[in-house]
Write a protein that holds these residues in place. Sequence first.
Motif, PDB file in Angstrom:
ATOM      1  N   LYS A 131      10.031  -8.422  -6.521  1.00 48.14           N
ATOM      2  CA  LYS A 131       9.612  -9.438  -5.562  1.00 48.14           C
ATOM      3  C   LYS A 131       8.278 -10.091  -5.928  1.00 48.14           C
ATOM      4  N   GLY A 132       7.685  -9.646  -7.020  1.00 47.89           N
ATOM      5  CA  GLY A 132       6.413 -10.230  -7.441  1.00 47.89           C
ATOM      6  C   GLY A 132       5.231  -9.787  -6.600  1.00 47.89           C
ATOM      7  N   LEU A 133       5.255  -8.533  -6.136  1.00 48.49           N
ATOM      8  CA  LEU A 133       4.214  -8.024  -5.247  1.00 48.49           C
ATOM      9  C   LEU A 133       3.278  -7.079  -5.994  1.00 48.49           C
ATOM     10  N   ASP A 134       1.991  -7.243  -5.811  1.00 48.52           N
ATOM     11  CA  ASP A 134       1.035  -6.272  -6.322  1.00 48.52           C
ATOM     12  C   ASP A 134       1.082  -5.000  -5.462  1.00 48.52           C
ATOM     13  N   VAL A 135       0.516  -3.913  -6.011  1.00 47.39           N
ATOM     14  CA  VAL A 135       0.605  -2.612  -5.358  1.00 47.39           C
ATOM     15  C   VAL A 135      -0.745  -1.907  -5.404  1.00 47.39           C
ATOM     16  N   ASN A 136      -1.119  -1.261  -4.295  1.00 46.08           N
ATOM     17  CA  ASN A 136      -2.195  -0.276  -4.284  1.00 46.08           C
ATOM     18  C   ASN A 136      -1.564   1.107  -4.231  1.00 46.08           C
ATOM     19  N   ILE A 137      -1.824   1.948  -5.222  1.00 47.58           N
ATOM     20  CA  ILE A 137      -1.424   3.343  -5.161  1.00 47.58           C
ATOM     21  C   ILE A 137      -2.663   4.138  -4.791  1.00 47.58           C
ATOM     22  N   ILE A 138      -2.609   4.801  -3.636  1.00 46.91           N
ATOM     23  CA  ILE A 138      -3.795   5.352  -2.988  1.00 46.91           C
ATOM     24  C   ILE A 138      -3.707   6.875  -2.930  1.00 46.91           C
ATOM     25  N   GLU A 139      -4.748   7.531  -3.398  1.00 46.60           N
ATOM     26  CA  GLU A 139      -4.790   8.989  -3.309  1.00 46.60           C
ATOM     27  C   GLU A 139      -5.076   9.418  -1.872  1.00 46.60           C
ATOM     28  N   LEU A 140      -4.348  10.417  -1.395  1.00 51.15           N
ATOM     29  CA  LEU A 140      -4.551  10.942  -0.048  1.00 51.15           C
ATOM     30  C   LEU A 140      -5.965  11.489   0.092  1.00 51.15           C
ATOM     31  N   ILE A 141      -6.637  11.150   1.195  1.00 48.73           N
ATOM     32  CA  ILE A 141      -7.982  11.648   1.452  1.00 48.73           C
ATOM     33  C   ILE A 141      -7.973  12.575   2.661  1.00 48.73           C
ATOM     34  N   PRO A 142      -8.926  13.493   2.745  1.00 49.41           N
ATOM     35  CA  PRO A 142      -8.926  14.440   3.864  1.00 49.41           C
ATOM     36  C   PRO A 142      -9.355  13.840   5.193  1.00 49.41           C
ATOM     37  N   ASP A 154       0.856  -1.183   0.000  1.00 45.32           N
ATOM     38  CA  ASP A 154       0.000   0.000   0.000  1.00 45.32           C
ATOM     39  C   ASP A 154       0.893   1.234   0.000  1.00 45.32           C
ATOM     40  N   PHE A 155       0.668   2.133  -0.958  1.00 49.82           N
ATOM     41  CA  PHE A 155       1.486   3.325  -1.119  1.00 49.82           C
ATOM     42  C   PHE A 155       0.562   4.524  -1.274  1.00 49.82           C
ATOM     43  N   VAL A 156       0.479   5.369  -0.241  1.00 44.92           N
ATOM     44  CA  VAL A 156      -0.317   6.592  -0.317  1.00 44.92           C
ATOM     45  C   VAL A 156       0.545   7.662  -0.986  1.00 44.92           C
ATOM     46  N   VAL A 157       0.089   8.156  -2.112  1.00 53.17           N
ATOM     47  CA  VAL A 157       0.905   9.084  -2.893  1.00 53.17           C
ATOM     48  C   VAL A 157       0.668  10.520  -2.417  1.00 53.17           C
ATOM     49  N   MET A 158       1.764  11.242  -2.199  1.00 53.02           N
ATOM     50  CA  MET A 158       1.753  12.627  -1.731  1.00 53.02           C
ATOM     51  C   MET A 158       2.846  13.406  -2.445  1.00 53.02           C
ATOM     52  N   LYS A 159       2.879  14.707  -2.207  1.00 48.41           N
ATOM     53  CA  LYS A 159       3.928  15.513  -2.816  1.00 48.41           C
ATOM     54  C   LYS A 159       5.311  15.029  -2.400  1.00 48.41           C
ATOM     55  N   VAL A 160       5.425  14.575  -1.149  1.00 48.38           N
ATOM     56  CA  VAL A 160       6.726  14.207  -0.619  1.00 48.38           C
ATOM     57  C   VAL A 160       7.262  12.895  -1.202  1.00 48.38           C
ATOM     58  N   ASN A 161       6.373  12.089  -1.801  1.00 50.99           N
ATOM     59  CA  ASN A 161       6.838  10.784  -2.300  1.00 50.99           C
ATOM     60  C   ASN A 161       6.404  10.454  -3.716  1.00 50.99           C
ATOM     61  N   ILE A 162       5.757  11.389  -4.416  1.00 49.66           N
ATOM     62  CA  ILE A 162       5.250  11.074  -5.754  1.00 49.66           C
ATOM     63  C   ILE A 162       6.381  10.730  -6.711  1.00 49.66           C
ATOM     64  N   ASP A 163       7.582  11.211  -6.416  1.00 53.62           N
ATOM     65  CA  ASP A 163       8.718  10.884  -7.265  1.00 53.62           C
ATOM     66  C   ASP A 163       9.214   9.448  -7.059  1.00 53.62           C
ATOM     67  N   GLU A 164       8.621   8.736  -6.102  1.00 56.47           N
ATOM     68  CA  GLU A 164       9.052   7.366  -5.815  1.00 56.47           C
ATOM     69  C   GLU A 164       8.145   6.298  -6.424  1.00 56.47           C
ATOM     70  N   VAL A 165       7.119   6.713  -7.157  1.00 57.38           N
ATOM     71  CA  VAL A 165       6.195   5.725  -7.714  1.00 57.38           C
ATOM     72  C   VAL A 165       6.937   4.699  -8.564  1.00 57.38           C
ATOM     73  N   LYS A 166       7.814   5.174  -9.430  1.00 57.44           N
ATOM     74  CA  LYS A 166       8.579   4.258 -10.282  1.00 57.44           C
ATOM     75  C   LYS A 166       9.417   3.298  -9.435  1.00 57.44           C
ATOM     76  N   ASN A 167      10.051   3.816  -8.383  1.00 58.25           N
ATOM     77  CA  ASN A 167      10.888   2.976  -7.525  1.00 58.25           C
ATOM     78  C   ASN A 167      10.066   1.928  -6.782  1.00 58.25           C
ATOM     79  N   ILE A 168       8.885   2.331  -6.311  1.00 54.84           N
ATOM     80  CA  ILE A 168       8.000   1.390  -5.610  1.00 54.84           C
ATOM     81  C   ILE A 168       7.570   0.270  -6.557  1.00 54.84           C
ATOM     82  N   VAL A 169       7.205   0.634  -7.780  1.00 56.59           N
ATOM     83  CA  VAL A 169       6.776  -0.374  -8.754  1.00 56.59           C
ATOM     84  C   VAL A 169       7.937  -1.305  -9.090  1.00 56.59           C
TER      85      VAL A 169
END
Length: 304
Positions: free
Chosen positions: A176-187, A155-170
Amino acid sequence: MLVDRFGRKIDSFRIAVTSRCNYQCIFCHREGMMNNPGNEALDAGDYGFLTEVAVKHGIKSFKLTGGEPLVRSDIVDIVREIATYTRDVSMTTNGSLLLEKAGLLAEAGLNRINVSIHSLKPPVYRFITRGSTLLEKVLKGVDEALNHGIKVKIDFVVMKVNIDEVKNIVEYASGKGLDVNIIELIPLGTPQDVYRDQHVIVDPVIEFLEKNSIAKTVREFQSRPEYIMPSGIKVDVVKGYGNPALCSRCTRLRLTPEGWIKTCLFIDKPIVDISRELKNRDEKGVINGIKRAVYLREPFFKPG
């Protein structure tokens, strides 16, 4: 099978077994229990009885969450009780205690786990978790879970501080053969200043996935767009706020640590108390409470 007034079948329970957590993440919404004490009123046997009753009425999937579920000393017993009645028992965790407990959880019957890894950079990880220095241990915990046959999803909640890491997370997940949830930050639960400073729309992430994936589908559950990457892993994009399409295909009930049923993450007030019925092993009372909650369900975000 349980079906609500909007034609949505109910086949899963998301169970918050505690509101306690050893992290203090900047965006934590406590499963929508911001104003509830979260007393741990139920024991392992109570969760087993809930599962026994629920599976008779078409509920197949049970996901344990918190807080951080692994801080409960009896979490292995809870998993074992639930796994007595279903093969689909999973968990969300920050992963900090997974290294020690993965083997016991696998033996008890846990077959899937979502691990929150919102950055692979230690300073950013510390910023998001407000002080935790356990990233390396979390990554070792992921490996330990895999070694014991537990399917892991990131689970990866995407924010300004980490949006540049999406490629690295994928790339990490692909290796490792792991699926990913990329989650938009909610209020929900996120302080206004943090939400204002850190919220980003996920459009750039979608553009990245559209460009680099080999196929795209839409999951039946919550209408989540799902991208198949060249490595074979699946990346879901989860837009939980202001998204009628997600609500229209939500098939989930929620249970609080006190034993109340919630019908939606965004509804703060629990709806139906089944704690006494669970304690008394009152099957009719439990299913009547579940049916009452199903009747009261409605999409939080509606078209138009």
